[in-house]
Design a protein around this motif. Structure first.
Motif, PDB file in Angstrom:
ATOM      1  N   GLU A   6       3.925  -3.919   9.856  1.00 52.62           N
ATOM      2  CA  GLU A   6       3.320  -2.952   8.936  1.00 52.62           C
ATOM      3  C   GLU A   6       1.898  -2.658   9.374  1.00 52.62           C
ATOM      4  N   THR A  35      -1.507  -1.022   8.205  1.00 48.48           N
ATOM      5  CA  THR A  35      -2.224  -0.558   7.011  1.00 48.48           C
ATOM      6  C   THR A  35      -3.688  -0.347   7.382  1.00 48.48           C
ATOM      7  N   GLU A  94      -6.082  -1.958   6.496  1.00 44.38           N
ATOM      8  CA  GLU A  94      -6.772  -3.253   6.634  1.00 44.38           C
ATOM      9  C   GLU A  94      -6.412  -3.997   7.917  1.00 44.38           C
ATOM     10  N   ARG A 123      -0.675 -11.925  10.353  1.00 48.53           N
ATOM     11  CA  ARG A 123      -1.705 -10.989   9.904  1.00 48.53           C
ATOM     12  C   ARG A 123      -2.833 -10.926  10.922  1.00 48.53           C
ATOM     13  N   GLU A 161      -1.725   7.375   8.587  1.00 46.61           N
ATOM     14  CA  GLU A 161      -1.072   6.965   7.339  1.00 46.61           C
ATOM     15  C   GLU A 161      -0.423   5.606   7.568  1.00 46.61           C
ATOM     16  N   GLU A 162      -0.122   4.898   6.470  1.00 47.84           N
ATOM     17  CA  GLU A 162       0.539   3.602   6.626  1.00 47.84           C
ATOM     18  C   GLU A 162       1.894   3.821   7.290  1.00 47.84           C
ATOM     19  N   THR A 163       2.252   2.936   8.167  1.00 45.20           N
ATOM     20  CA  THR A 163       3.505   3.109   8.885  1.00 45.20           C
ATOM     21  C   THR A 163       4.039   1.737   9.263  1.00 45.20           C
ATOM     22  N   SER A 164       5.218   1.699   9.857  1.00 46.97           N
ATOM     23  CA  SER A 164       5.685   0.414  10.378  1.00 46.97           C
ATOM     24  C   SER A 164       6.232   0.627  11.783  1.00 46.97           C
TER      25      SER A 164
END
Lengths: 244, 244, 244
Positions: free
Chosen positions: A28, A30, A32, A50, A63-66
């Protein structure tokens, strides 16, 4: 769109560590940083990863993506990097590009890989564990205990007593018992003992650097915490419950 | 009768390079030096080798002759030499003797091998090629590009543009494109592009030392030129023509 | 009860040397030290081993006993020792415990192994041999001659002439003859020549350190004598008698 830049050797270390535990991963992305929580196919071990954006030299996303990665294909590619290469990652919806370049070099090596759909990519949540002992060890002490056990058995017992951390394994051809006192930190609320499958641990122990924190309970999952450069890795392993 | 003397490590390097390309070789021994031109069994690659008599410490022959060698058997023997051994070669009609000795040593190690009849030992002539680009590269740059491609595909494309030398490979699991600008020499008459079978190139790339000169055309054979100590090696590889 | 203490690296060297020759061994423990004489299953080679109690840091026994060891299981364990580990051995009737510890370390690694009944554990006596040549060589000279022969043949001939020690091997693909003059000691009563099976010698040659003494006769068993740290090892190999 995702763009990031970091030292190739950091990513190489991370991908090689993951490759010993999982085959596919959906990372993921994000604002952050990057992260994922995955389980092995038999649901005996869980890994949580992480790495904050502050540990990248460049980090940009629209944009958030995976990112669905075939870990082994990625491993082959990062293992072609040179020790002082800079790695630039660029991903769109279907593809990730890994570019290696020396800081002052003119040669640009650009690898492209398709992103994959990770099967069974449910979201997992790291469980809360009421462990009763916390032991922080130099990684070589942990690694030696695992390797010692491996020549004897396929399972390993950890026992945290008030003043000694015991590692035991028993097999057809012999036994091994290690008494460890070279800890960096040792907190035992109550004597804690659990037995685990060794093959999962040998794979993880190879990747541990510097130090590892072990959280242990009685017949409870084992929790290992360690960092690879600035990535935080948490590994949870279900206990092997002995049949009476 | 043929007698020659040289540093064992030079002959070791040469025989190991040949062993990755050909199985048998018929070396012509002339008053000027040794040489041969050979093709692999599928006639896709050609290798031409020359080493002048001035690069031997001793070099004597009674008449022109040819030495049929099983390259792999010779490789096993030269690989038993020590880094500072002197190698003496003595051949009669049926047999070659390889003697290793330290310059100041008393131990004499004398290996004997039968000479062989090389099947299909026709004489080949190196073809003239109207190539349109010449690129001289440090060997590690060439070797890296070949190895990068090898994890992706079984073929490799070279393209010499006016200001960049491109190496590309495409496979089921991904792609690689290397932009090379670290050349030692770069002459492009016209943009030149050809695709080659990678397995032949990986074998040769292992042996290349210091630098390699690439002569490239459009859908033409590739010509690689390099030296191993003082031996001159020329390697020609037929292009892979893509079916439309 | 038997208790002994020594540097782990010494025991590691000894067990690894034995592992290349024999699978099981029954070590006799006496007030003077440890020893055994064993033959390989085909009765072609014999090994005699002795290590005096003065070469142990601690050495205690309550009565003479014998320790039946599975050499390969012991090898796996000693190979887990660190270069500067101290090894403590404790044996009772059924079990041996190998404990590794750094001299100033707090971590204690305790391996347990069952003692085994060694099949065919008759007592052997080292035969007296009327050999006619004694050659003491630096181990690398001996090892090189064995390895040279190994790429050519499965048997090896030694011949001690008055002023040169010859090692010869002949195979389908070639021959090797080494003339050795770099001896440390050389006594030849009469010219002595025997041929031996090479596979037994390659295993032993790997373990030889510093120097080796060769006792040779005409078509007689070969006797090799060498030390590993302070253990004395004697290896006897039956000759291969050529059929006419």
């Amino acid at each position: 769109m995702f763009h990031a830049k970091l030292e190739a050797k950091t990513w190489k270390k991370i991908i090689n560590a993951l490759a010993s535990i999982i085959e596919e991963v959906s990372i993921e992305v994000t604002p952050e940083g990057i992260q994922f929580t995955a389980m092995d196919p038999s649901h005996i071990s869980m890994v949580d990863f992480r790495m904050g954006k502050e540990h990248f030299e460049e980090y940009e996303l629209t944009e958030e993506t995976s990112l669905g990665l075939d870990v082994d294909e990625n491993r082959k590619i990062v293992n072609r990097s040179k020790p002082d290469d800079i790695l630039t990652m660029d991903a769109d919806e279907n593809r990730i590009t890994l570019t290696f370049q020396q800081r002052d070099g003119e040669t640009v090596r650009k690898f492209g890989l398709p992103l994959i759909d990770v099967i069974g990519g449910e979201k997992y949540k790291v469980p809360h564990l009421d462990t009763t002992a916390k032991i922080r060890l130099p990684s070589h002490v942990f690694d030696d205990a695992i390797k010692d056990a491996y020549i004897i058995s396929d399972s390993i017992m950890f026992r945290a007593e008030s003043d000694v951390f015991l590692v035991k394994a028993e097999g057809d051809s012999g036994s091994i018992e290690t008494e460890i006192k070279e800890w960096l930190e040792y907190e035992v609320t109550e004597q804690s003992q659990s037995t685990y499958n060794l093959s999962y641990l040998t794979d993880v122990a190879k990747s541990v650097e510097d130090e590892v924190t072990i959280d242990l309970g009685n017949d409870m999952p084992l929790k290992l915490t360690f960092t690879l450069d600035h990535a935080e890795i948490l590994f949870i392993l279900a206990p092997r419950v002995e049949r009476e």
